[in-house]
Design an enzyme around this catalytic site. Sequence first.
Site, mmCIF file in Angstrom:
data_model
loop_
_atom_site.group_PDB
_atom_site.id
_atom_site.type_symbol
_atom_site.label_atom_id
_atom_site.label_comp_id
_atom_site.label_asym_id
_atom_site.label_seq_id
_atom_site.Cartn_x
_atom_site.Cartn_y
_atom_site.Cartn_z
ATOM 1 N N HIS A 414 0.835 -0.622 -0.009
ATOM 2 C CA HIS A 414 0.009 -0.158 0.204
ATOM 3 C C HIS A 414 1.013 1.388 0.191
ATOM 4 C CE1 HIS A 414 -2.469 3.085 1.665
ATOM 5 N NE2 HIS A 414 -3.596 2.960 1.138
ATOM 6 N N ARG A 520 -13.430 17.635 -28.883
ATOM 7 C CA ARG A 520 -14.602 17.360 -29.076
ATOM 8 C C ARG A 520 -15.973 17.444 -27.211
ATOM 9 N NH1 ARG A 520 -15.090 16.037 -34.256
ATOM 10 N NH2 ARG A 520 -15.771 17.686 -35.746
ATOM 11 N N ARG A 568 -11.953 21.708 -27.244
ATOM 12 C CA ARG A 568 -13.039 23.234 -27.701
ATOM 13 C C ARG A 568 -13.925 22.768 -26.197
ATOM 14 N NH1 ARG A 568 -15.941 21.766 -33.330
ATOM 15 N NH2 ARG A 568 -17.370 20.432 -31.464
ATOM 16 N N GLU A 669 -13.940 29.390 -37.995
ATOM 17 C CA GLU A 669 -15.344 28.972 -39.213
ATOM 18 C C GLU A 669 -16.879 29.313 -40.150
ATOM 19 O OE1 GLU A 669 -16.207 25.463 -36.131
ATOM 20 O OE2 GLU A 669 -16.374 27.006 -35.155
ATOM 21 N N GLY A 690 -11.622 25.105 -38.906
ATOM 22 C CA GLY A 690 -13.389 24.057 -38.793
ATOM 23 C C GLY A 690 -13.411 23.597 -39.737
ATOM 24 N N SER A 691 -13.102 23.124 -41.092
ATOM 25 C CA SER A 691 -12.924 23.285 -42.755
ATOM 26 C C SER A 691 -14.293 22.878 -42.418
ATOM 27 C CB SER A 691 -12.602 22.545 -43.250
ATOM 28 O OG SER A 691 -12.488 21.280 -42.945
ATOM 29 N N ASN A 692 -15.156 22.236 -41.496
ATOM 30 C CA ASN A 692 -17.167 21.676 -42.292
ATOM 31 C C ASN A 692 -17.683 23.176 -42.110
ATOM 32 O OD1 ASN A 692 -15.480 19.441 -41.921
ATOM 33 N ND2 ASN A 692 -16.765 19.091 -39.685
ATOM 34 N N ASP A 693 -17.364 23.775 -40.731
ATOM 35 C CA ASP A 693 -18.083 25.149 -41.185
ATOM 36 C C ASP A 693 -17.947 26.001 -41.173
ATOM 37 O OD1 ASP A 693 -21.010 24.782 -38.934
ATOM 38 O OD2 ASP A 693 -19.126 24.559 -37.476
ATOM 39 N N CYS A 742 -9.148 20.572 -38.186
ATOM 40 C CA CYS A 742 -9.906 19.808 -37.053
ATOM 41 C C CYS A 742 -10.759 19.456 -37.942
ATOM 42 C CB CYS A 742 -9.636 20.339 -36.242
ATOM 43 S SG CYS A 742 -11.010 21.758 -35.910
HETATM 44 C C1 PEP Z 1 -15.756 22.154 -38.195
HETATM 45 O O1 PEP Z 1 -16.427 23.230 -38.040
HETATM 46 O O2 PEP Z 1 -14.976 22.052 -38.678
HETATM 47 C C2 PEP Z 1 -15.956 21.417 -37.072
HETATM 48 C C3 PEP Z 1 -14.421 21.041 -36.832
HETATM 49 O O3 PEP Z 1 -16.015 21.476 -36.157
HETATM 50 P P1 PEP Z 1 -17.525 20.956 -35.949
HETATM 51 O O4 PEP Z 1 -17.764 19.852 -36.990
HETATM 52 O O5 PEP Z 1 -17.859 19.488 -34.888
HETATM 53 O O6 PEP Z 1 -18.593 22.153 -36.229
HETATM 54 MG MG MG Z 2 -17.987 23.826 -36.125
#
Ligand code: PEP
Ligand code: MG
Length: 794
Positions: A414, A520, A568, A669, A690-693, A742
């Site tokens: 211990h 996330r 994030r 974004e 944030g390539s998605n947004d 990301c």
């Molecule tokens: C994005 O927008 O590229 C991103 C990584 O964030 P989420 O997809 O969570 O909006």
């Molecule tokens: Mg995003």
Amino acid sequence: MAKGTFSYIKWFDELTKEDIPLVGGKGANLGEMTNHSIPVPPGFCIVSKAYKDFVTLSNINKVIQDILSKINFDDAGDLEEKTAKIRNLMIETDIPLQVERDILRAYAVLAEQINLNEPEVAVRSSATAEDLPDASFAGQQDTYLHIKGKDELLKHVKKCWASLWTSRATYYRHIKGFDHMSVLLSVVVQKMVNASKSGVMFTINPISNNSDEIMINASWGLGEAIVSGSVTPDEYIIDKKTLDIKEERISQKTVMVIREASGGGTTTVNVKDILGPGAISQPCLSEDEVKKIASMGKRIENVYGFPQDIEWAIDRDTGELYILQSRPVTTFKPQKSEEPIQFDTKTEPEVLVKGLAASPGIAVGKVKKIQSIDEIGKIQEGDILVTAMTNPDMVPAMKKAVAVVTDEGGRTCHAAIVSREFGIPCIVGTQNATEVLEDGMTVTVDATRGVVYKGDRLLQLQGEKPKTSTPTVGISEQKVKEIVEQWAPITGTKIYMNLGEPGLIDKYKELPFDGIGLMRTEFIFTDMVGIHPMYLVKQNKGDILISRMAEGIAAVAQAIYPRPVVVRFSDFRTNEFRGLEGGDEVEPIENNPMIGWRGVSRYISPEYEEGFRLECRAIRKVREEYGLTNAWVMLPFVRNLWELDKVKAIMASEGLEQGGSLKVWIMAEVPSVVMLAEEFAKKVDGISIGSNDLTQLTLGVDRDSGILNRMGYFDEQDPAVLKAIEILIDAAHKYGKTCSICGQAPSLYPGFAEFLVRKGIDSMSVNPDTVAYTKRLVASVEQRLLLERAFGKQ
Ligand code: PEP
Ligand code: MG
């Protein structure tokens, strides 16, 4: 009797290591090992839901919560009194009928399987937060051995459940930031091995950190003698490759723990009375047995892919080796002190006692001897705790001490385990420390060599490199590097990984990534908290969010330390926030949540600011209390400069001031960030695309629109998006800041990853399944670039 179906029982062969929430760490490990044909004594687990139903169906959960809220954790007496109340309550409460029926039926099935009437079993608790790599709950919950008969079984199951509420376990959860009510307990019921000898094995050398060695501790009788430290065991260091014994140290094993002659339970007896006086100094293992145990250790380590801390036993009647438990070797923290230290060499040192160096490091302080738990109040910050043997009740005192020295125990007892957890030097098995060392005496504990010297032998020399460095414990960096290098080439562009679910880090942590580029936190909100932050604020229960969020982040940050985790802050949209418990009360309804109240706009508004502050506190907790300064922060959905100033001020007021080890990133974004990229770059440490947004908003294409996606409108490789990315990278670099990405794109399109490398992106964060591939791809693009530049081709 067929096994049949059970609501509250899982047999070992039905379990895998993924089943911790169901049957706790111990249960899941026993299941995993059973399924890998490791010789585990047969048995079953009473799943954690049984404990949950026990406390909820009987309504004692409310009483527990009430008592809990009144505990003063700084007052050991109060803590003991209140937790005893909880324990008694549990013992006195009846087990719900449906749970009891399942337990007794499973006991009957086990009896039939092993051909014994009312077999003796070991009843062990298995907490769902126990045995995790970051929290060794050494000796925390109880284990009852040689339990026989239905009534005894039921009684001890309840005792196990109650053991979740010992003062030490409660205190431990408190300081570790675990939420008390969400730690559940499963109970393992397992055929009892009547051991002639037993012990503990580490599949790395826990002292030198050498992963090419195995360490085995062995003593007569049951392993409890070693774990409790009542005996100093024999110790073997074995070469992991050849299984040759490199070192052996045979101890005086004066006592052993055996089965109580009458009735259940165990008792401690003198070795000489049972095995004769010769046995005390006789090695308890033959060379063949040492090799057999070590070879089993290698097999188990292979199953888990991580160094293990294993309890083993050899059956008295059959001579068979059994594995009773295996858990990951705790990831130890390096020494707290960063002060350079050097021994005073001008005067001859006087050695007072010698023992086993069990937790490396050197400390100077005043001796405080503790005979019993009543005396733990004597220990002040900076003292050296000297005692025959520590027990879990001493944990609060150990936390204050700068070093621990014991008479008894081996390197797996211990004191050793807890000291390593707290990062304090520890010497065990000195035999006579409590006799030789005097209360109040100043001593130097050199736990790298296992020696206690008289007086202060250290000189604090400012600015000099330490001559006696403290070895870092846990799996060596070298080992990790070896794995990484086998997997992937070196790249100049960092390859980060996206990870939201903390529980997955163990699965992916060996991948060749340089950090987590996007954590996330929404996964934590959904899976570990489940309640809307503002709803918690309203009920004054913000601490729940702080502790669970911290726990989730810390699990990841700890697992990959010192690589960074870019955390994030919450980026739920209003419709998503409404889905959390209490969300319908506190969350508005919006027509266009995607471009609505999300990201920074939430954090700075009075309706969510308190919730955001809880998020900040969780991260502060990870950085300051867990000491995981590799946790960085990232702000999503930033729209303009003034909101960035405001949110940074709130963060600073919560102790998250940009600078030093705390990196503050923003996500790019919204196109406004691209247009004012240089202005934004000046204010932060990094920009992550944030390539998605960004694609959605640059092109005005709803990222969730099936129609537009099918028509090819949502395209991260659209020249407009590529242009935006180029602007962001250049702006960041102009001000010496980093630029990362990301979003999904680089995980999806190799051409896109190549574009990013060519534009000089600093890092890209990709999904776990593409980490290794992206690493190789990026390496080849980087080499191509070098060649092109060398030969003048562009
Ligand atoms: C994005 O927008 O590229 C991103 C990584 O964030 P989420 O997809 O969570 O909006
Ligand atoms: Mg995003």
